[in-house]
Design a protein around this motif. Sequence first.
Motif, PDB file in Angstrom:
ATOM      1  N   LYS A   2     108.448  85.087 -75.060  1.00 31.62           N
ATOM      2  CA  LYS A   2     107.432  84.272 -75.709  1.00 31.62           C
ATOM      3  C   LYS A   2     106.144  84.398 -74.924  1.00 31.62           C
ATOM      4  CE  LYS A   2     109.998  80.464 -77.764  1.00 31.62           C
ATOM      5  NZ  LYS A   2     110.118  79.013 -77.791  1.00 31.62           N
ATOM      6  N   PHE A   3     105.022  84.366 -75.660  1.00 29.34           N
ATOM      7  CA  PHE A   3     103.714  84.431 -75.033  1.00 29.34           C
ATOM      8  C   PHE A   3     102.814  83.358 -75.628  1.00 29.34           C
ATOM      9  CE2 PHE A   3     105.417  88.627 -74.452  1.00 29.34           C
ATOM     10  CZ  PHE A   3     104.991  88.990 -73.183  1.00 29.34           C
ATOM     11  N   ARG A   4     101.973  82.789 -74.801  1.00 33.99           N
ATOM     12  CA  ARG A   4     100.930  81.882 -75.265  1.00 33.99           C
ATOM     13  C   ARG A   4      99.684  82.744 -75.411  1.00 33.99           C
ATOM     14  NH1 ARG A   4     101.423  78.197 -71.703  1.00 33.99           N
ATOM     15  NH2 ARG A   4     102.574  76.828 -73.086  1.00 33.99           N
ATOM     16  N   ILE A   5      99.055  82.705 -76.577  1.00 32.67           N
ATOM     17  CA  ILE A   5      97.853  83.500 -76.794  1.00 32.67           C
ATOM     18  C   ILE A   5      96.670  82.556 -77.001  1.00 32.67           C
ATOM     19  CG2 ILE A   5      99.067  85.516 -77.677  1.00 32.67           C
ATOM     20  CD1 ILE A   5      98.301  84.663 -80.501  1.00 32.67           C
ATOM     21  N   SER A   6      95.480  82.988 -76.610  1.00 34.46           N
ATOM     22  CA  SER A   6      94.278  82.183 -76.789  1.00 34.46           C
ATOM     23  C   SER A   6      93.080  83.100 -76.913  1.00 34.46           C
ATOM     24  CB  SER A   6      94.083  81.221 -75.612  1.00 34.46           C
ATOM     25  OG  SER A   6      93.877  81.939 -74.415  1.00 34.46           O
ATOM     26  N   GLN A   7      92.022  82.568 -77.489  1.00 39.27           N
ATOM     27  CA  GLN A   7      90.779  83.315 -77.636  1.00 39.27           C
ATOM     28  C   GLN A   7      89.628  82.320 -77.566  1.00 39.27           C
ATOM     29  OE1 GLN A   7      90.348  85.400 -81.378  1.00 39.27           O
ATOM     30  NE2 GLN A   7      88.981  86.904 -80.471  1.00 39.27           N
ATOM     31  N   ASP A   8      88.691  82.553 -76.662  1.00 38.54           N
ATOM     32  CA  ASP A   8      87.528  81.678 -76.545  1.00 38.54           C
ATOM     33  C   ASP A   8      86.662  81.789 -77.790  1.00 38.54           C
ATOM     34  OD1 ASP A   8      88.256  80.851 -74.010  1.00 38.54           O
ATOM     35  OD2 ASP A   8      86.970  82.309 -72.992  1.00 38.54           O
ATOM     36  N   CYS A   9      86.046  80.676 -78.157  1.00 32.02           N
ATOM     37  CA  CYS A   9      85.115  80.658 -79.281  1.00 32.02           C
ATOM     38  C   CYS A   9      83.686  80.686 -78.750  1.00 32.02           C
ATOM     39  CB  CYS A   9      85.303  79.399 -80.126  1.00 32.02           C
ATOM     40  SG  CYS A   9      86.832  79.390 -81.059  1.00 32.02           S
ATOM     41  N   ASP A  10      82.813  81.341 -79.483  1.00 28.60           N
ATOM     42  CA  ASP A  10      81.394  81.331 -79.135  1.00 28.60           C
ATOM     43  C   ASP A  10      80.776  79.967 -79.455  1.00 28.60           C
ATOM     44  OD1 ASP A  10      81.447  83.932 -78.237  1.00 28.60           O
ATOM     45  OD2 ASP A  10      80.715  84.783 -80.106  1.00 28.60           O
ATOM     46  N   TYR A  11      81.252  79.353 -80.526  1.00 27.90           N
ATOM     47  CA  TYR A  11      80.782  78.007 -80.862  1.00 27.90           C
ATOM     48  C   TYR A  11      81.810  77.311 -81.740  1.00 27.90           C
ATOM     49  CZ  TYR A  11      79.570  79.360 -85.645  1.00 27.90           C
ATOM     50  OH  TYR A  11      79.626  79.768 -86.945  1.00 27.90           O
ATOM     51  N   VAL A  12      81.733  75.975 -81.729  1.00 29.62           N
ATOM     52  CA  VAL A  12      82.504  75.115 -82.623  1.00 29.62           C
ATOM     53  C   VAL A  12      81.538  74.043 -83.087  1.00 29.62           C
ATOM     54  CG1 VAL A  12      84.431  73.483 -82.806  1.00 29.62           C
ATOM     55  CG2 VAL A  12      84.656  75.498 -81.352  1.00 29.62           C
ATOM     56  N   SER A  13      81.498  73.767 -84.373  1.00 26.54           N
ATOM     57  CA  SER A  13      80.639  72.698 -84.870  1.00 26.54           C
ATOM     58  C   SER A  13      81.467  71.753 -85.731  1.00 26.54           C
ATOM     59  CB  SER A  13      79.456  73.253 -85.662  1.00 26.54           C
ATOM     60  OG  SER A  13      79.887  73.834 -86.869  1.00 26.54           O
ATOM     61  N   GLY A  14      81.068  70.498 -85.702  1.00 26.87           N
ATOM     62  CA  GLY A  14      81.776  69.493 -86.477  1.00 26.87           C
ATOM     63  C   GLY A  14      81.367  68.098 -86.035  1.00 26.87           C
ATOM     64  N   TYR A  15      82.282  67.153 -86.165  1.00 24.23           N
ATOM     65  CA  TYR A  15      81.990  65.759 -85.888  1.00 24.23           C
ATOM     66  C   TYR A  15      83.090  65.158 -85.026  1.00 24.23           C
ATOM     67  CZ  TYR A  15      78.944  66.475 -89.857  1.00 24.23           C
ATOM     68  OH  TYR A  15      77.995  66.964 -90.697  1.00 24.23           O
ATOM     69  N   LEU A  16      82.659  64.471 -83.965  1.00 27.79           N
ATOM     70  CA  LEU A  16      83.586  63.658 -83.188  1.00 27.79           C
ATOM     71  C   LEU A  16      83.596  62.279 -83.834  1.00 27.79           C
ATOM     72  CD1 LEU A  16      82.485  64.626 -79.579  1.00 27.79           C
ATOM     73  CD2 LEU A  16      84.341  65.596 -80.938  1.00 27.79           C
ATOM     74  N   ARG A  17      84.760  61.794 -84.197  1.00 25.85           N
ATOM     75  CA  ARG A  17      84.842  60.521 -84.905  1.00 25.85           C
ATOM     76  C   ARG A  17      85.012  59.350 -83.943  1.00 25.85           C
ATOM     77  NH1 ARG A  17      84.208  62.027 -89.766  1.00 25.85           N
ATOM     78  NH2 ARG A  17      85.360  63.679 -90.773  1.00 25.85           N
ATOM     79  N   TYR A  18      86.062  59.367 -83.132  1.00 15.11           N
ATOM     80  CA  TYR A  18      86.256  58.311 -82.141  1.00 15.11           C
ATOM     81  C   TYR A  18      87.198  58.802 -81.060  1.00 15.11           C
ATOM     82  CZ  TYR A  18      90.468  57.297 -84.898  1.00 15.11           C
ATOM     83  OH  TYR A  18      91.648  57.400 -85.578  1.00 15.11           O
ATOM     84  N   GLY A  19      87.227  58.076 -79.973  1.00 15.61           N
ATOM     85  CA  GLY A  19      88.070  58.454 -78.847  1.00 15.61           C
ATOM     86  C   GLY A  19      88.250  57.285 -77.905  1.00 15.61           C
TER      87      GLY A  19
END
Length: 76
Positions: A2-19
Amino acid sequence: MKFRISQDCDYVSGYLRYGHLEGEIEVDSKEELKKMIKENPKELRDYMSLIVDDYEVNDYSEGDNPIQFEEIKEDN
């Protein structure tokens, strides 16, 4: 295997609702913590991290970033 794969994003856009803020602190007593909360609650932020509970992603781009991988070791 098994392998964990990942790829960095240049950008992500959206909305933070709550935390919420969450963390751990070591004190001598519950009373000491209550006093800290009452007298200077903002100082406790140094012990906490922001956890985003709800969000919405509208768009993202991975660009030309390479896909990374690492093997996941399974315990037998």
